[in-house]
Design a protein around this motif. Sequence first.
Motif, PDB file in Angstrom:
ATOM      1  N   GLY A 224      49.018  -5.540 -19.977  1.00 50.98           N
ATOM      2  CA  GLY A 224      47.176  -6.047 -18.918  1.00 50.98           C
ATOM      3  C   GLY A 224      47.175  -7.096 -19.536  1.00 50.98           C
ATOM      4  N   MET A 225      47.420  -7.130 -20.803  1.00 51.88           N
ATOM      5  CA  MET A 225      48.118  -8.679 -21.413  1.00 51.88           C
ATOM      6  C   MET A 225      48.707  -9.561 -19.729  1.00 51.88           C
ATOM      7  SD  MET A 225      49.501  -8.726 -25.398  1.00 51.88           S
ATOM      8  CE  MET A 225      48.162 -10.631 -25.753  1.00 51.88           C
ATOM      9  N   VAL A 226      49.802  -9.724 -19.282  1.00 56.74           N
ATOM     10  CA  VAL A 226      50.059 -10.628 -17.922  1.00 56.74           C
ATOM     11  C   VAL A 226      49.473 -11.041 -17.231  1.00 56.74           C
ATOM     12  CG1 VAL A 226      52.144 -10.887 -16.971  1.00 56.74           C
ATOM     13  CG2 VAL A 226      52.553 -10.228 -19.597  1.00 56.74           C
ATOM     14  N   ILE A 227      48.607  -9.858 -16.610  1.00 60.10           N
ATOM     15  CA  ILE A 227      47.735  -9.864 -15.885  1.00 60.10           C
ATOM     16  C   ILE A 227      46.258 -10.514 -16.317  1.00 60.10           C
ATOM     17  CG2 ILE A 227      45.895  -8.417 -14.735  1.00 60.10           C
ATOM     18  CD1 ILE A 227      47.026  -6.504 -13.945  1.00 60.10           C
ATOM     19  N   ASN A 228      46.498 -10.578 -16.967  1.00 60.01           N
ATOM     20  CA  ASN A 228      45.141 -11.324 -18.052  1.00 60.01           C
ATOM     21  C   ASN A 228      45.728 -13.032 -17.822  1.00 60.01           C
ATOM     22  OD1 ASN A 228      42.680  -9.721 -17.278  1.00 60.01           O
ATOM     23  ND2 ASN A 228      43.987  -8.533 -19.632  1.00 60.01           N
ATOM     24  N   LEU A 229      46.766 -13.134 -18.528  1.00 60.38           N
ATOM     25  CA  LEU A 229      47.437 -14.488 -18.672  1.00 60.38           C
ATOM     26  C   LEU A 229      48.009 -15.240 -17.726  1.00 60.38           C
ATOM     27  CD1 LEU A 229      48.587 -16.686 -20.506  1.00 60.38           C
ATOM     28  CD2 LEU A 229      51.363 -15.048 -20.310  1.00 60.38           C
ATOM     29  N   SER A 230      48.580 -14.956 -16.389  1.00 61.41           N
ATOM     30  CA  SER A 230      48.670 -14.869 -15.495  1.00 61.41           C
ATOM     31  C   SER A 230      47.496 -15.799 -14.750  1.00 61.41           C
ATOM     32  CB  SER A 230      49.406 -14.592 -14.549  1.00 61.41           C
ATOM     33  OG  SER A 230      48.046 -13.504 -14.473  1.00 61.41           O
ATOM     34  N   GLY A 231      45.806 -15.053 -14.900  1.00 64.00           N
ATOM     35  CA  GLY A 231      44.479 -15.536 -14.344  1.00 64.00           C
ATOM     36  C   GLY A 231      44.189 -16.915 -15.017  1.00 64.00           C
ATOM     37  N   LEU A 232      44.292 -16.805 -16.202  1.00 66.05           N
ATOM     38  CA  LEU A 232      44.707 -18.311 -17.623  1.00 66.05           C
ATOM     39  C   LEU A 232      44.803 -19.075 -16.619  1.00 66.05           C
ATOM     40  CD1 LEU A 232      43.220 -15.903 -20.108  1.00 66.05           C
ATOM     41  CD2 LEU A 232      41.531 -17.244 -19.074  1.00 66.05           C
ATOM     42  N   LEU A 233      46.560 -18.816 -16.186  1.00 63.71           N
ATOM     43  CA  LEU A 233      46.636 -19.893 -16.312  1.00 63.71           C
ATOM     44  C   LEU A 233      47.026 -20.832 -14.845  1.00 63.71           C
ATOM     45  CD1 LEU A 233      50.369 -18.209 -16.970  1.00 63.71           C
ATOM     46  CD2 LEU A 233      49.300 -20.742 -18.453  1.00 63.71           C
ATOM     47  N   ALA A 234      46.304 -19.939 -14.457  1.00 67.01           N
ATOM     48  CA  ALA A 234      46.119 -20.407 -12.563  1.00 67.01           C
ATOM     49  C   ALA A 234      45.005 -21.263 -13.281  1.00 67.01           C
ATOM     50  CB  ALA A 234      45.876 -19.463 -11.961  1.00 67.01           C
ATOM     51  N   GLY A 235      43.686 -20.670 -13.510  1.00 68.51           N
ATOM     52  CA  GLY A 235      42.796 -21.455 -14.048  1.00 68.51           C
ATOM     53  C   GLY A 235      43.357 -23.249 -15.165  1.00 68.51           C
ATOM     54  N   THR A 236      43.473 -22.372 -15.811  1.00 66.31           N
ATOM     55  CA  THR A 236      43.926 -24.314 -17.306  1.00 66.31           C
ATOM     56  C   THR A 236      44.899 -25.446 -15.643  1.00 66.31           C
ATOM     57  OG1 THR A 236      44.428 -22.418 -18.399  1.00 66.31           O
ATOM     58  CG2 THR A 236      45.712 -24.698 -18.910  1.00 66.31           C
ATOM     59  N   ALA A 237      45.393 -24.445 -14.612  1.00 70.48           N
ATOM     60  CA  ALA A 237      46.458 -25.466 -13.894  1.00 70.48           C
ATOM     61  C   ALA A 237      45.170 -25.917 -13.232  1.00 70.48           C
ATOM     62  CB  ALA A 237      46.962 -25.006 -13.143  1.00 70.48           C
ATOM     63  N   THR A 238      44.179 -25.974 -13.184  1.00 75.91           N
ATOM     64  CA  THR A 238      43.516 -26.174 -11.805  1.00 75.91           C
ATOM     65  C   THR A 238      42.157 -26.417 -12.385  1.00 75.91           C
ATOM     66  OG1 THR A 238      42.900 -23.798 -11.202  1.00 75.91           O
ATOM     67  CG2 THR A 238      44.551 -24.978 -10.288  1.00 75.91           C
ATOM     68  N   ASN A 239      41.874 -26.344 -13.552  1.00 73.31           N
ATOM     69  CA  ASN A 239      40.870 -26.500 -14.234  1.00 73.31           C
ATOM     70  C   ASN A 239      40.490 -26.918 -15.928  1.00 73.31           C
ATOM     71  OD1 ASN A 239      37.973 -27.726 -14.289  1.00 73.31           O
ATOM     72  ND2 ASN A 239      37.163 -25.453 -14.985  1.00 73.31           N
ATOM     73  N   PRO A 240      42.042 -27.645 -16.047  1.00 73.75           N
ATOM     74  CA  PRO A 240      41.797 -27.460 -17.929  1.00 73.75           C
ATOM     75  C   PRO A 240      41.045 -28.255 -18.393  1.00 73.75           C
ATOM     76  CG  PRO A 240      43.115 -29.276 -16.237  1.00 73.75           C
ATOM     77  CD  PRO A 240      42.260 -28.683 -15.224  1.00 73.75           C
ATOM     78  N   PHE A 241      40.549 -28.418 -17.964  1.00 79.80           N
ATOM     79  CA  PHE A 241      39.103 -29.743 -19.095  1.00 79.80           C
ATOM     80  C   PHE A 241      37.649 -29.271 -18.873  1.00 79.80           C
ATOM     81  CE2 PHE A 241      43.180 -32.872 -18.817  1.00 79.80           C
ATOM     82  CZ  PHE A 241      43.874 -31.388 -20.251  1.00 79.80           C
TER      83      PHE A 241
END
Length: 313
Positions: A224-241
Amino acid sequence: MASSTILKLLAIFSLLVVCIASRATPNSLVEDTQTQLLKYHKGALLQGRISVNLIWYGKFTPSQRAIVADFITSLSPSSPPQPQPSVAAWWKITEKYYHLATSKTSSLSLYLNNQILDDSYSIGKSLTQDQLVDLASKGEKTNAINVVLTASDVAVDGFCQNRCGTHGSKSTAVKGKNKKFAYIWVGNSETQCPGYCAWPFHQPIDGPQSPPLIAPNNDVGLDGMVINLSGLLAGTATNPFGNGFYQGPADAPLEAATACPGVYAKGAYPGYAGDLLVDKTSGASYNAHGASARKYVLPAIYDPSKKKKKKKK
């Protein structure tokens, strides 16, 4: 390989990298990029070679840490290539955001760097957002994404109530210059709210009920953590700041992965994750192959290059 299996693989791969979000209005996503579901707010994106540093807060076994570490490693193309559908191919969709943001050749590559262990609960078992940021600050300060992972017995403000993780950025002084690094927090929800943050590996808290799936790494909390982490990584890459690609209010943005909520394979609908692949030996569900022969379930990423045709009147 049977033709039906090949078709299923292609369908899952297509869904993971092409998600026209169901939240779009019927006539949205017309032909110019300004009307894309996720608007570009002209801010900087992460570029170049970025280290991912894992800060483990609380008790995690070595095998649990390996699940996440292997996932981070899986984001980069490997030799020999990972079987398809792969984590690396899933991650590659984020490159399309860079193509929309700039005419220059730019890219982002992530690599697993340091892993910091804090299994003594140095600041207690009930954390605030500010404390999460302090923990994230233990990682690298430049060209980095610092990921704080909290154990199942650690309470975090808002955890299970309205979030399973967060991402953001922090300004810091490095050699006299003001720099920003990106951070992510994800909590292990196995004992606190698995029906909310570890679905589809647990019965959902509410809504349509369907049998839980078998977790691909046999760990409901960590998968479950991987699911949430992967989505947050995509958000970080495309909207980091906070000024990259998103829709809606900046403090509660719709981002690359959250634009496709609950979608993991073709045929997904509320309460049903979709027609995922199933491991013949373990019976576990998955939609992506990773490093060390691992399998993962990853959320769909909205593809900004795919547009719905205008509805004919």
